[in-house]
Design an enzyme around this catalytic site. Structure first.
Site, PDB file in Angstrom:
ATOM      1  CD1 TRP A   1      34.565  -7.414 -31.067  1.00  0.00           C
ATOM      2  CD2 TRP A   1      32.754  -6.125 -31.133  1.00  0.00           C
ATOM      3  NE1 TRP A   1      33.608  -7.997 -30.275  1.00  0.00           N
ATOM      4  CE2 TRP A   1      32.486  -7.229 -30.305  1.00  0.00           C
ATOM      5  CE3 TRP A   1      31.754  -5.155 -31.349  1.00  0.00           C
ATOM      6  CZ2 TRP A   1      31.264  -7.416 -29.680  1.00  0.00           C
ATOM      7  CZ3 TRP A   1      30.544  -5.322 -30.722  1.00  0.00           C
ATOM      8  CH2 TRP A   1      30.290  -6.448 -29.885  1.00  0.00           C
TER       9      TRP A   1
ATOM     10  CD  GLU B   1      19.616  -9.082 -32.980  1.00  0.00           C
ATOM     11  OE1 GLU B   1      19.730  -8.012 -33.621  1.00  0.00           O
ATOM     12  OE2 GLU B   1      20.589  -9.648 -32.441  1.00  0.00           O
TER      13      GLU B   1
ATOM     14  NE  ARG C   1      21.250  -6.818 -38.235  1.00  0.00           N
ATOM     15  CZ  ARG C   1      20.536  -7.286 -37.195  1.00  0.00           C
ATOM     16  NH1 ARG C   1      19.363  -7.801 -37.392  1.00  0.00           N
ATOM     17  NH2 ARG C   1      21.035  -7.215 -35.970  1.00  0.00           N
TER      18      ARG C   1
ATOM     19  CG  HIS D   1      29.770  -8.150 -35.153  1.00  0.00           C
ATOM     20  ND1 HIS D   1      30.544  -7.290 -34.451  1.00  0.00           N
ATOM     21  CD2 HIS D   1      28.509  -7.948 -34.707  1.00  0.00           C
ATOM     22  CE1 HIS D   1      29.803  -6.598 -33.597  1.00  0.00           C
ATOM     23  NE2 HIS D   1      28.551  -6.978 -33.738  1.00  0.00           N
TER      24      HIS D   1
ATOM     25  CE1 TYR E   1      29.056  -9.750 -31.922  1.00  0.00           C
ATOM     26  CE2 TYR E   1      28.217 -11.420 -33.430  1.00  0.00           C
ATOM     27  CZ  TYR E   1      28.007 -10.318 -32.619  1.00  0.00           C
ATOM     28  OH  TYR E   1      26.746  -9.816 -32.479  1.00  0.00           O
TER      29      TYR E   1
ATOM     30  CG  ASP F   1      26.170 -10.469 -36.581  1.00  0.00           C
ATOM     31  OD1 ASP F   1      26.786  -9.964 -37.537  1.00  0.00           O
ATOM     32  OD2 ASP F   1      25.727  -9.816 -35.621  1.00  0.00           O
TER      33      ASP F   1
ATOM     34  CD  GLU G   1      24.466  -5.011 -35.632  1.00  0.00           C
ATOM     35  OE1 GLU G   1      23.627  -5.920 -35.700  1.00  0.00           O
ATOM     36  OE2 GLU G   1      25.460  -5.054 -34.897  1.00  0.00           O
TER      37      GLU G   1
ATOM     38  CD  GLU H   1      23.361  -9.267 -37.967  1.00  0.00           C
ATOM     39  OE1 GLU H   1      22.696 -10.266 -37.653  1.00  0.00           O
ATOM     40  OE2 GLU H   1      23.695  -8.384 -37.160  1.00  0.00           O
TER      41      GLU H   1
ATOM     42  NE  ARG I   1      23.745 -13.725 -33.407  1.00  0.00           N
ATOM     43  CZ  ARG I   1      24.462 -12.698 -32.923  1.00  0.00           C
ATOM     44  NH1 ARG I   1      24.344 -11.499 -33.467  1.00  0.00           N
ATOM     45  NH2 ARG I   1      25.257 -12.850 -31.900  1.00  0.00           N
TER      46      ARG I   1
HETATM   47  O1  KDG Z   1      25.941  -2.703 -29.479  1.00  0.00           O
HETATM   48  C1  KDG Z   1      26.390  -3.637 -30.393  1.00  0.00           C
HETATM   49  C2  KDG Z   1      25.551  -4.884 -30.364  1.00  0.00           C
HETATM   50  O2  KDG Z   1      24.193  -4.579 -30.338  1.00  0.00           O
HETATM   51  C3  KDG Z   1      25.844  -5.771 -31.539  1.00  0.00           C
HETATM   52  O3  KDG Z   1      27.155  -6.211 -31.465  1.00  0.00           O
HETATM   53  C4  KDG Z   1      24.905  -6.959 -31.556  1.00  0.00           C
HETATM   54  O4  KDG Z   1      25.569  -7.448 -33.788  1.00  0.00           O
HETATM   55  C5  KDG Z   1      24.743  -7.514 -32.914  1.00  0.00           C
HETATM   56  C6  KDG Z   1      23.477  -8.166 -33.230  1.00  0.00           C
HETATM   57  O5  KDG Z   1      23.294  -8.509 -34.386  1.00  0.00           O
HETATM   58  O6  KDG Z   1      22.656  -8.313 -32.336  1.00  0.00           O
HETATM   59 MG    MG Z   2      24.742  -7.831 -35.689  1.00  0.00          MG
END
Ligand code: KDG
Ligand code: MG
Length: 402
Positions: free
Chosen positions: A402, A339, A283, A212, A159, A210, A262, A236, A147
């Site tokens: 975020w 991951e 995820r 995010h 990020y 990612d 996630e 992602e 990644r």
């Molecule tokens: O707790 C939040 C994190 O695990 C996250 O921000 C990490 O996005 C993330 C990732 O893909 O590992």
């Molecule tokens: Mg992530």
């Protein structure tokens, strides 16, 4: 077999973890992870005050009935706190089953379907040159999938990119810090990062990215389209997924594969995404999604629609979750990728484990159960400390994802 005791171990070996230990009358015990990053004590209370008194005396082999008891029996359903608490119990019970039957958990889930689980790790850099070096370093370590995140020009922090001199961790001690975000700057920058990575690294390495949750669906569609020449393994969390229909718009515009989930905690969070084939990878991982019992149902449902797993594996998921995910990924047919963000040396010492990495793949090991333990004496030397995830604001001060 009967559950005789259950207790929580809350510790902070470089970061916070909530661990459940369930004991049985035969002396066999099982471990479950209950860590919800930045909200750890809420899950601890849910377990301590509401769940643990209800499981004493039950048969640990009854994973399905106990799961239904904790899910339906609470009346209030779903949510990350509830589902992480249920997951901790469920995973600890699978660990007990494996130990009692003297076999690794993957044998209880279908046996070994592959030789190892393909994993991806994190590369990052303050700029493109640093990110390129970081991807190369991980390729040299043997990773086949990486990644990549890099600092967006004109933004003081981005990020996935560590602050000067520190390694990247998705939580910081104390109350939330604030960072700034500009979609316009990011969308102009991201294709230049991946163009450079492909030119320098060639076509073979799997590159992931990612987002995010930071874009709107049409912005995510533009991103996916602009990254098509660099054939990413996935983008992602391109946008927040509460509105599952959002992903239709992304799909209409781009062939870049999409992963999300996630922050999901139930199959119902991805039900439409999966059945309309709007994503390629799911995820939601074991600790936040109700444990192995519910993850199996989710993966089996996803398999019907050609959606594969790509479970979350950041450092806020303890080595217990990592082990559970590797047993799971080794066994199910529609495993995609896992991951793998390295835990610190201290975390690994607190949670000795049998899983290992070799040439791009991880294996959970063949120890009975999950193959992870906890050193309670060492854990006690590192008590919980408040930590928070950051928040993000747009350049005009508006709070954003975020
Ligand atoms: O707790 C939040 C994190 O695990 C996250 O921000 C990490 O996005 C993330 C990732 O893909 O590992
Ligand atoms: Mg992530």
């Amino acid at each position: 077999m009967k559950i005789t005791a259950a207790k929580l171990i809350i510790c902070s070996p470089d970061r916070n973890f909530v661990t459940l230990r369930i004991e049985t009358e035969e002396g066999i015990y099982g471990l479950g992870d209950a860590t919800l990053n930045g909200r750890e004590l809420a899950v601890a209370s849910y377990l301590e005050d509401h769940i643990l008194p209800c499981i004493i005396g039950r048969d640990p082999f009854q994973t399905e009935d106990i799961w239904q008891y904790l899910y339906r029996g609470a009346y209030w359903r779903r949510g990350p706190v509830t589902m992480s608490a249920i997951a901790a119990v469920d995973v600890a019970l699978w660990d007990i089953k494996g130990k009692a039957l003297n076999t690794p958990v993957y044998n209880l889930l279908g046996g070994q379907s592959r030789q190892g689980c393909l994993v991806y790790t994190h590369a990052n850099g303050a700029d493109i040159a640093e990110a390129l070096d970081s991807v190369r370093k991980h390729m040299d370590e043997g990773y086949l999938a990486v990644r990549a995140q890099a600092g967006v020009p004109g933004l003081s922090s981005s990020y996935g990119v560590p602050k000067a001199g520190k390694s990247y961790e998705p939580a910081e001690r104390g109350l939330p810090s604030e960072s700034l975000w500009s979609t316009e700057r990011y969308l102009n920058f991201a294709p230049t990062l991946f163009e450079k990575l492909r030119v320098e690294l060639g076509p073979d390495v799997h590159l992931l990215h990612d987002v995010h949750h930071r874009l709107t669906p049409i912005e995510a569609a533009r991103l996916g389209k602009s990254l098509e020449p660099y054939h990413l393994f996935w983008i992602e969390d391109p946008c927040p997924a509460e509105l599952q229909e959002s992903f239709k718009l992304i799909r209409q515009h781009t062939t870049t594969p999409v992963a999300t989930g996630e922050v999901f905690n139930s199959l119902w969070d991805s039900h439409d995404l999966i059945r309309h084939q709007l994503i390629d990878y799911i995820r939601m991982t074991i600790v936040h999604g109700g444990g192995i019992t519910h993850a199996k149902k989710t993966a089996d449902f996803a398999a019907l629609y050609n959606v594969r797993t790509g479970f979350h594996g950041a450092t806020d998921l303890s080595p217990i979750t990592m082990a559970a995910a590797l047993h799971f990924g080794l066994a199910i047919h529609n495993f995609g990728i896992q991951e793998h963000m390295h835990h610190s040396k201290l975390t690994d010492e607190v949670f000795p484990h049998h899983y290992s990495f070799d040439a791009g793949y991880m294996h959970p090991g063949d120890a009975p159960g999950l193959g992870v333990d906890i050193d309670e004496v060492l854990a006690a030397k590192h008590p919980y400390q408040r930590a928070s995830l950051p928040i993000a604001r747009k350049l005009d001060g508006t709070l954003t994802d975020w």
